[in-house]
Structures are given as structure tokens and as C-alpha cells.
Design an enzyme around this catalytic site. Structure first.
Site, PDB file in Angstrom:
ATOM      1  N   TYR A 205       0.841  -1.196   0.000  1.00 36.24           N
ATOM      2  CA  TYR A 205       0.000   0.000   0.000  1.00 36.24           C
ATOM      3  C   TYR A 205       0.880   1.251   0.000  1.00 36.24           C
ATOM      4  CZ  TYR A 205      -3.710   3.246   1.397  1.00 36.24           C
ATOM      5  OH  TYR A 205      -4.595   4.292   1.443  1.00 36.24           O
ATOM      6  N   LYS A 209       1.583   3.982  -3.064  1.00 33.82           N
ATOM      7  CA  LYS A 209       1.288   5.390  -2.815  1.00 33.82           C
ATOM      8  C   LYS A 209       2.507   6.259  -3.119  1.00 33.82           C
ATOM      9  CE  LYS A 209      -3.037   5.292  -1.614  1.00 33.82           C
ATOM     10  NZ  LYS A 209      -4.066   6.016  -2.385  1.00 33.82           N
ATOM     11  N   THR A 240     -11.633   5.593   8.630  1.00 32.27           N
ATOM     12  CA  THR A 240     -12.388   5.185   7.459  1.00 32.27           C
ATOM     13  C   THR A 240     -12.709   3.696   7.521  1.00 32.27           C
ATOM     14  OG1 THR A 240     -10.430   4.613   6.164  1.00 32.27           O
ATOM     15  CG2 THR A 240     -11.168   6.925   6.099  1.00 32.27           C
TER      16      THR A 240
END
Length: 324
Positions: A205, A209, A240
Site C-alpha cells: 500500500y 502510494k 475510514t
């Protein structure tokens, strides 16, 4: 350096306070906190990953400012749900429309952008927010590692294909939503999709990014003459659905200071209208200020040849010139 800048920099470098809600609250009372966001009546905004979290909060924020918002979902059900949630949370008479695309698929992206170009007359803000963090290594229908397909290839294709609309609406803004985790990773030389690296959800991840940030800078150089201003931002630590699903331990540890999705989306909505966004290109923003892309305590800057290798690789994937 002014006292205000010293406070802001200290918050940024300490990470914990700067990425949590205390950092945002302190910055908001500093004397140089930027004004805005401004009204967006008549403007069109497209937000990917708009079904929940920061993407939904950004869509709501733009709708409240009067923008006509397109919320993108992977399938019709998710897109409709995202549009309904955006309308409900924005309140009032807002123009929010669902659009459908599986952004991990090149064919789906091409079909979507073709339809979008036919149906829309302008695009003022594009927010690339869709994200994934699978527990195991996965590949898209095209054979591309899934986090790379979602975080790097999809924004590339959307920017490339929608440039005619963005240029027609110039000055326009592209906002790629990345992560502070990118500070921990370098681009893998000779292995853009990290196929030679043992899979780790958090590492992949963060690494993709980092790649997204590098591609942001490269697009900014190529599009500035057309009045299309490409930037990246990170929302800090926001509560989130993705964090709750993929990083439950992290959420438990940070819950006293973790941001709401609305706090995480603040800079996205501000960049959509800010003069600072159209007076500059290729910056990395957090809490309405540009930030360094690397720090001494993190990963080293990426060599230019590796940055160019990434661009050439993504370009070839996007154009179907390379099999993953």
C-alpha cells in the site's frame, strides 16, 4: 522561519499530533490558515472511491459548495449507494450523479472515460481516491498487481483520458489522494509491481502510494501548459472503513486522536477551489500546506532513472504495450 511555521513544521515532523485531529485543530487557529473553500456553482467534480470515508466526505464537501458531483463506484449498486449517501449528507438541493467503473480494469476505464467524454461538457476537479489493501497478493483482470493497478495505473489512465475535459475547463485541478505511509518506501528499481518482494499489505500500500506521488509529479510537468494542475495530498490518520477493515490494530492505538473522514477530506475540498492549487503544480499537500516528499528519517529520494522507469512502465501498461 516564523513562529507559525515552526509550530506547523513541528506538528508535521512529530507525525502523531500532526496526522491526528489535534494537528488540524491547532493549524486552523494559526494566523496564516488559508481561507476557503470557495463556492463551486457550475463546476463539475469527479470523485473515485466515493462510497465511504474520505472519498464520501470529499464528495459531500464539493456538493455543499454547489458543484455538480459525479461519484464513482465499482458497480451500479455501489455507485447508487454512494450518490444517495452524498445527497443525504450534503442536504439541500444538490446535483450528485452516480457513475460506474471498476478502476482496476483497463477496459472498464477506457469504456468509462469514453462515456464520460461524451456525456460531460467540462471537468473542473478530478479526485483519484479509490484504494485497496488486500490481505494476500492479488492481480487485476489484466494481470496487474492489484494495489498497483488501483493506486498507480488507474489514476494515470483517468488523467490521460480525461485531459481534454480538464483542459477545456482550465484552470482545473487533479488531486491524487495518497498516504503519509509513502515516506517509508522507495520505488523498487527494476520491479515496478514489486513482484520480487514478499507480499505485505501495508508495505505494498505504502509503496504504491509512493509511486502514485511520483506519477503525480510527472503528470504535473506534462500538463501545466494546458492549465491542468496535478497535485497529491494525504489526509493524515482518518477513521475510514478501510482503516477499520485493514488496519484494526492501528485504529485501536490511534483512536484518541484519529481524524473524522471530514477532517481528512478538508484539504481535498480546499484544493478544489484554492488559488494555491492553480498557481502551482506537482506538490504534496497536507492540512492546506505543501509538504516535503521525503524526510531524513524515512526512505531516500528515488533516483531519476527509477522515476523514469516507473513512468515508462505505467505508460506501456496503460497503452496495452506490455503484458503484466
Amino acid at each position: 522561519m516564523s513562529v507559525t511555521s515552526l509550530i506547523d513544521t513541528a506538528l508535521d515532523r512529530t507525525v502523531v499530533l500532526g496526522y491526528g485531529w489535534p494537528g488540524l485543530l491547532v493549524r486552523r487557529v494559526l494566523p496564516d490558515w488559508p481561507d476557503g473553500p470557495e463556492r463551486m456553482d457550475g463546476k463539475v467534480v469527479l470523485v473515485t472511491g466515493a462510497g465511504s470515508g474520505v472519498g464520501l466526505a470529499a464528495a459531500v464537501g464539493f456538493a455543499r459548495l454547489g458543484a455538480s458531483v459525479r461519484v464513482l463506484g465499482r458497480d451500479e449498486k455501489r455507485a447508487d449507494e454512494a450518490a444517495a449517501l452524498t445527497r443525504e449528507q450534503a442536504g439541500g438541493d444538490v446535483d450528485v450523479r452516480p457513475v460506474v467503473c471498476d478502476v482496476s480494469s483497463r477496459a472498464a476505464l477506457r469504456d468509462f472515460t469514453t462515456r464520460f467524454l461524451e456525456q460531460e461538457h467540462r471537468l473542473d476537479v478530478l479526485v483519484n481516491n479509490a484504494g485497496v489493501m488486500p490481505d494476500e497478493r492479488q492481480h487485476s483482470v489484466d494481470g496487474v498487481e492489484l494495489t498497483f493497478a488501483t493506486h498507480v495505473l488507474a489514476p494515470y489512465v483517468l488523467i490521460e483520458e480525461l485531459t481534454p475535459l480538464l483542459a477545456r475547463s482550465a484552470p482545473s485541478v487533479v488531486i491524487n489522494v495518497t498516504s503519509g505511509g509513502q515516506y517509508s518506501q522507495q520505488l523498487p528499481a527494476g520491479d515496478p509491481e514489486s513482484e520480487e518482494t514478499p507480499y505485505s499489505p501495508k508495505k505494498f500500500y505504502a509503496r504504491t502510494k509512493r509511486a502514485q506521488l511520483v506519477v503525480t509529479e510527472q503528470w504535473a510537468e506534462r500538463l501545466r501548459e494546458q492549465g491542468v494542475h496535478v497535485h497529491a495530498m494525504h489526509p493524515g490518520w482518518a477513521d475510514t472503513a478501510g482503516v477499520r477493515r485493514w488496519m484494526p490494530v492501528f485504529r485501536t492505538v490511534t483512536w484518541p486522536i484519529i481524524r473524522t473522514p471530514e477532517q481528512g477530506a478538508d484539504t481535498i475540498v480546499w484544493l478544489g477551489t484554492a488559488a494555491e492549487a492553480t498557481d502551482s503544480d506537482g506538490l504534496f499537500w497536507h492540512d492546506r500546506r505543501p509538504r516535503p516528499t521525503t524526510y531524513p528519517i524515512g526512505a531516500d529520494p528515488d533516483p531519476e532513472e527509477v522515476r523514469e522507469e516507473l513512468w515508462e512502465y505505467v505508460t506501456s501498461l496503460a497503452h496495452g504495450e506490455r503484458s503484466a
